[in-house]
Design a protein around this motif. Structure first.
Motif, PDB file in Angstrom:
ATOM      1  N   ILE A  31       0.816  -1.211   0.000  1.00 12.36           N
ATOM      2  CA  ILE A  31       0.000   0.000   0.000  1.00 12.36           C
ATOM      3  C   ILE A  31       0.851   1.263   0.000  1.00 12.36           C
ATOM      4  CG2 ILE A  31      -0.322   0.001   2.513  1.00 12.36           C
ATOM      5  CD1 ILE A  31      -2.856   1.167  -0.116  1.00 12.36           C
ATOM      6  N   GLU A  32       1.901   1.281   0.781  1.00 10.29           N
ATOM      7  CA  GLU A  32       2.754   2.484   0.831  1.00 10.29           C
ATOM      8  C   GLU A  32       3.405   2.784  -0.522  1.00 10.29           C
ATOM      9  OE1 GLU A  32       3.071   4.702   3.271  1.00 10.29           O
ATOM     10  OE2 GLU A  32       1.760   3.610   4.635  1.00 10.29           O
ATOM     11  N   PRO A  33       4.038   1.801  -1.171  1.00 15.37           N
ATOM     12  CA  PRO A  33       4.613   2.102  -2.491  1.00 15.37           C
ATOM     13  C   PRO A  33       3.554   2.498  -3.519  1.00 15.37           C
ATOM     14  CG  PRO A  33       5.341  -0.066  -1.748  1.00 15.37           C
ATOM     15  CD  PRO A  33       4.403   0.470  -0.718  1.00 15.37           C
ATOM     16  N   PHE A  34       2.351   1.934  -3.407  1.00 19.85           N
ATOM     17  CA  PHE A  34       1.278   2.315  -4.325  1.00 19.85           C
ATOM     18  C   PHE A  34       0.966   3.804  -4.165  1.00 19.85           C
ATOM     19  CE2 PHE A  34      -3.041   3.107  -5.630  1.00 19.85           C
ATOM     20  CZ  PHE A  34      -3.161   2.394  -6.821  1.00 19.85           C
ATOM     21  N   ILE A  35       0.785   4.242  -2.934  1.00 15.74           N
ATOM     22  CA  ILE A  35       0.451   5.642  -2.676  1.00 15.74           C
ATOM     23  C   ILE A  35       1.590   6.559  -3.110  1.00 15.74           C
ATOM     24  CG2 ILE A  35       0.031   7.321  -0.824  1.00 15.74           C
ATOM     25  CD1 ILE A  35      -1.590   5.064   0.590  1.00 15.74           C
ATOM     26  N   LEU A  36       2.817   6.194  -2.777  1.00 15.67           N
ATOM     27  CA  LEU A  36       3.958   7.030  -3.162  1.00 15.67           C
ATOM     28  C   LEU A  36       4.115   7.115  -4.679  1.00 15.67           C
ATOM     29  CD1 LEU A  36       6.555   6.008  -0.446  1.00 15.67           C
ATOM     30  CD2 LEU A  36       5.366   8.193  -0.671  1.00 15.67           C
ATOM     31  N   TYR A  37       3.969   5.982  -5.358  1.00 19.45           N
ATOM     32  CA  TYR A  37       4.074   5.993  -6.820  1.00 19.45           C
ATOM     33  C   TYR A  37       2.958   6.841  -7.416  1.00 19.45           C
ATOM     34  CZ  TYR A  37       4.543   4.475 -11.628  1.00 19.45           C
ATOM     35  OH  TYR A  37       4.699   4.460 -12.995  1.00 19.45           O
ATOM     36  N   SER A  38       1.770   6.721  -6.873  1.00 21.88           N
ATOM     37  CA  SER A  38       0.644   7.502  -7.368  1.00 21.88           C
ATOM     38  C   SER A  38       0.903   9.000  -7.195  1.00 21.88           C
ATOM     39  CB  SER A  38      -0.643   7.098  -6.652  1.00 21.88           C
ATOM     40  OG  SER A  38      -1.738   7.823  -7.157  1.00 21.88           O
ATOM     41  N   ALA A  39       1.410   9.386  -6.033  1.00 24.92           N
ATOM     42  CA  ALA A  39       1.714  10.804  -5.799  1.00 24.92           C
ATOM     43  C   ALA A  39       2.799  11.289  -6.754  1.00 24.92           C
ATOM     44  CB  ALA A  39       2.136  11.018  -4.343  1.00 24.92           C
ATOM     45  N   LEU A  40       3.777  10.447  -7.002  1.00 30.53           N
ATOM     46  CA  LEU A  40       4.850  10.793  -7.929  1.00 30.53           C
ATOM     47  C   LEU A  40       4.308  11.008  -9.339  1.00 30.53           C
ATOM     48  CD1 LEU A  40       7.963  10.987  -8.463  1.00 30.53           C
ATOM     49  CD2 LEU A  40       7.823   8.560  -9.036  1.00 30.53           C
ATOM     50  N   ILE A  41       3.485  10.093  -9.808  1.00 31.56           N
ATOM     51  CA  ILE A  41       2.938  10.206 -11.161  1.00 31.56           C
ATOM     52  C   ILE A  41       1.977  11.390 -11.255  1.00 31.56           C
ATOM     53  CG2 ILE A  41       1.517   9.060 -12.918  1.00 31.56           C
ATOM     54  CD1 ILE A  41       4.448   8.051 -12.697  1.00 31.56           C
ATOM     55  N   LEU A  42       1.156  11.592 -10.237  1.00 35.23           N
ATOM     56  CA  LEU A  42       0.258  12.745 -10.252  1.00 35.23           C
ATOM     57  C   LEU A  42       1.060  14.040 -10.324  1.00 35.23           C
ATOM     58  CD1 LEU A  42      -2.645  13.819 -10.144  1.00 35.23           C
ATOM     59  CD2 LEU A  42      -2.452  13.795  -7.642  1.00 35.23           C
ATOM     60  N   SER A  82      -4.634   9.302   5.957  1.00 35.83           N
ATOM     61  CA  SER A  82      -4.896   7.865   6.060  1.00 35.83           C
ATOM     62  C   SER A  82      -4.890   7.264   4.656  1.00 35.83           C
ATOM     63  CB  SER A  82      -6.256   7.618   6.727  1.00 35.83           C
ATOM     64  OG  SER A  82      -7.303   7.976   5.837  1.00 35.83           O
ATOM     65  N   HIS A  83      -4.658   5.988   4.583  1.00 38.65           N
ATOM     66  CA  HIS A  83      -4.567   5.347   3.270  1.00 38.65           C
ATOM     67  C   HIS A  83      -5.805   5.559   2.412  1.00 38.65           C
ATOM     68  CE1 HIS A  83      -1.340   2.466   4.999  1.00 38.65           C
ATOM     69  NE2 HIS A  83      -0.802   3.589   4.584  1.00 38.65           N
ATOM     70  N   THR A  84      -6.978   5.335   2.982  1.00 37.47           N
ATOM     71  CA  THR A  84      -8.191   5.466   2.170  1.00 37.47           C
ATOM     72  C   THR A  84      -8.434   6.915   1.755  1.00 37.47           C
ATOM     73  OG1 THR A  84      -9.510   5.456   4.203  1.00 37.47           O
ATOM     74  CG2 THR A  84      -9.350   3.384   2.991  1.00 37.47           C
ATOM     75  N   ALA A  85      -8.225   7.840   2.667  1.00 38.35           N
ATOM     76  CA  ALA A  85      -8.418   9.256   2.325  1.00 38.35           C
ATOM     77  C   ALA A  85      -7.385   9.701   1.300  1.00 38.35           C
ATOM     78  CB  ALA A  85      -8.339  10.129   3.579  1.00 38.35           C
ATOM     79  N   GLY A  86      -6.145   9.285   1.483  1.00 41.56           N
ATOM     80  CA  GLY A  86      -5.094   9.644   0.541  1.00 41.56           C
ATOM     81  C   GLY A  86      -5.341   9.091  -0.850  1.00 41.56           C
ATOM     82  N   LEU A  87      -5.766   7.841  -0.913  1.00 37.45           N
ATOM     83  CA  LEU A  87      -6.061   7.233  -2.217  1.00 37.45           C
ATOM     84  C   LEU A  87      -7.222   7.934  -2.904  1.00 37.45           C
ATOM     85  CD1 LEU A  87      -5.618   3.526  -1.188  1.00 37.45           C
ATOM     86  CD2 LEU A  87      -4.297   4.705  -2.969  1.00 37.45           C
ATOM     87  N   ALA A  88      -8.260   8.251  -2.136  1.00 38.76           N
ATOM     88  CA  ALA A  88      -9.403   8.966  -2.715  1.00 38.76           C
ATOM     89  C   ALA A  88      -8.972  10.341  -3.207  1.00 38.76           C
ATOM     90  CB  ALA A  88     -10.522   9.087  -1.676  1.00 38.76           C
ATOM     91  N   GLY A  89      -8.135  11.020  -2.439  1.00 40.87           N
ATOM     92  CA  GLY A  89      -7.650  12.331  -2.847  1.00 40.87           C
ATOM     93  C   GLY A  89      -6.784  12.272  -4.086  1.00 40.87           C
ATOM     94  N   LEU A  90      -5.931  11.263  -4.185  1.00 41.40           N
ATOM     95  CA  LEU A  90      -5.111  11.100  -5.389  1.00 41.40           C
ATOM     96  C   LEU A  90      -6.002  10.860  -6.606  1.00 41.40           C
ATOM     97  CD1 LEU A  90      -2.275   8.951  -3.818  1.00 41.40           C
ATOM     98  CD2 LEU A  90      -1.987  11.239  -4.829  1.00 41.40           C
ATOM     99  N   LEU A  91      -7.013  10.031  -6.428  1.00 38.66           N
ATOM    100  CA  LEU A  91      -7.955   9.765  -7.514  1.00 38.66           C
ATOM    101  C   LEU A  91      -8.611  11.060  -7.983  1.00 38.66           C
ATOM    102  CD1 LEU A  91      -9.480   7.693  -9.265  1.00 38.66           C
ATOM    103  CD2 LEU A  91     -11.038   7.359  -7.345  1.00 38.66           C
ATOM    104  N   VAL A  92      -9.028  11.891  -7.051  1.00 37.90           N
ATOM    105  CA  VAL A  92      -9.613  13.188  -7.399  1.00 37.90           C
ATOM    106  C   VAL A  92      -8.598  14.021  -8.192  1.00 37.90           C
ATOM    107  CG1 VAL A  92     -10.392  15.398  -6.439  1.00 37.90           C
ATOM    108  CG2 VAL A  92     -11.287  13.242  -5.523  1.00 37.90           C
ATOM    109  N   GLY A  93      -7.355  14.005  -7.779  1.00 40.51           N
ATOM    110  CA  GLY A  93      -6.320  14.762  -8.477  1.00 40.51           C
ATOM    111  C   GLY A  93      -6.185  14.363  -9.939  1.00 40.51           C
ATOM    112  N   TYR A  94      -6.209  13.061 -10.216  1.00 37.17           N
ATOM    113  CA  TYR A  94      -6.118  12.607 -11.604  1.00 37.17           C
ATOM    114  C   TYR A  94      -7.279  13.134 -12.442  1.00 37.17           C
ATOM    115  CZ  TYR A  94      -2.247   9.532 -10.500  1.00 37.17           C
ATOM    116  OH  TYR A  94      -1.020   9.041 -10.124  1.00 37.17           O
TER     117      TYR A  94
END
Length: 138
Positions: A31-42, A82-94
């Protein structure tokens, strides 16, 4: 669009699919690398939008420039939630970037095949995010 750009674009999906699949099968470390990679790509995508906007400054508004920078900052803020909030926020960013890329300056700057690829990539990335959120909430 030339072949290398498409190959690199689609290759960028590999970590999303890999880490999302790892989360789906119960691998806690993914989960951590997923979130970090997502933030990097965003951040990368927000920077690409910033570059297009800067190249056409006579035809863009300060709001459009602010959105590009805002998405960059938003993405990095999501890493600390939190993981779920962060993932939802990244999704919104895309999806905010997809909305930004519907502005006239992008329609004239991006070729149709690139816009098609961006749509496909965003759908796959979105599916990965939703899948990981689903697993976390289950």
């Amino acid at each position: 669009m030339n072949g290398i750009s498409q190959k690199l674009g689609y290759a960028g999906l590999i970590p999303f699919v890999f880490f999302a699949s790892a989360v789906a099968v119960g691998t806690d470390w993914a989960i951590e690398p997923f979130i970090l990679y997502s933030a990097l790509i965003l951040s990368f995508m927000a920077g690409a939008c910033w570059g297009v906007l800067q190249a056409h400054r006579d035809h863009v508004s300060p709001v459009e420039l602010g959105v590009a920078i805002g998405v960059f900052l938003w993405g990095w803020l999501m890493v600390y939630l939190s993981h779920t909030a962060g993932l939802a926020g990244l999704l919104v960013g895309y999806w905010v970037l997809i909305g930004l890329e519907r502005r006239a300056v992008f329609l004239t700057s991006y070729k149709p095949d690139y816009r098609t690829m961006r749509g496909i990539l965003t759908l796959v990335v979105s599916t990965c995010h939703i899948g990981v959120i689903w697993v976390l909430l289950s």
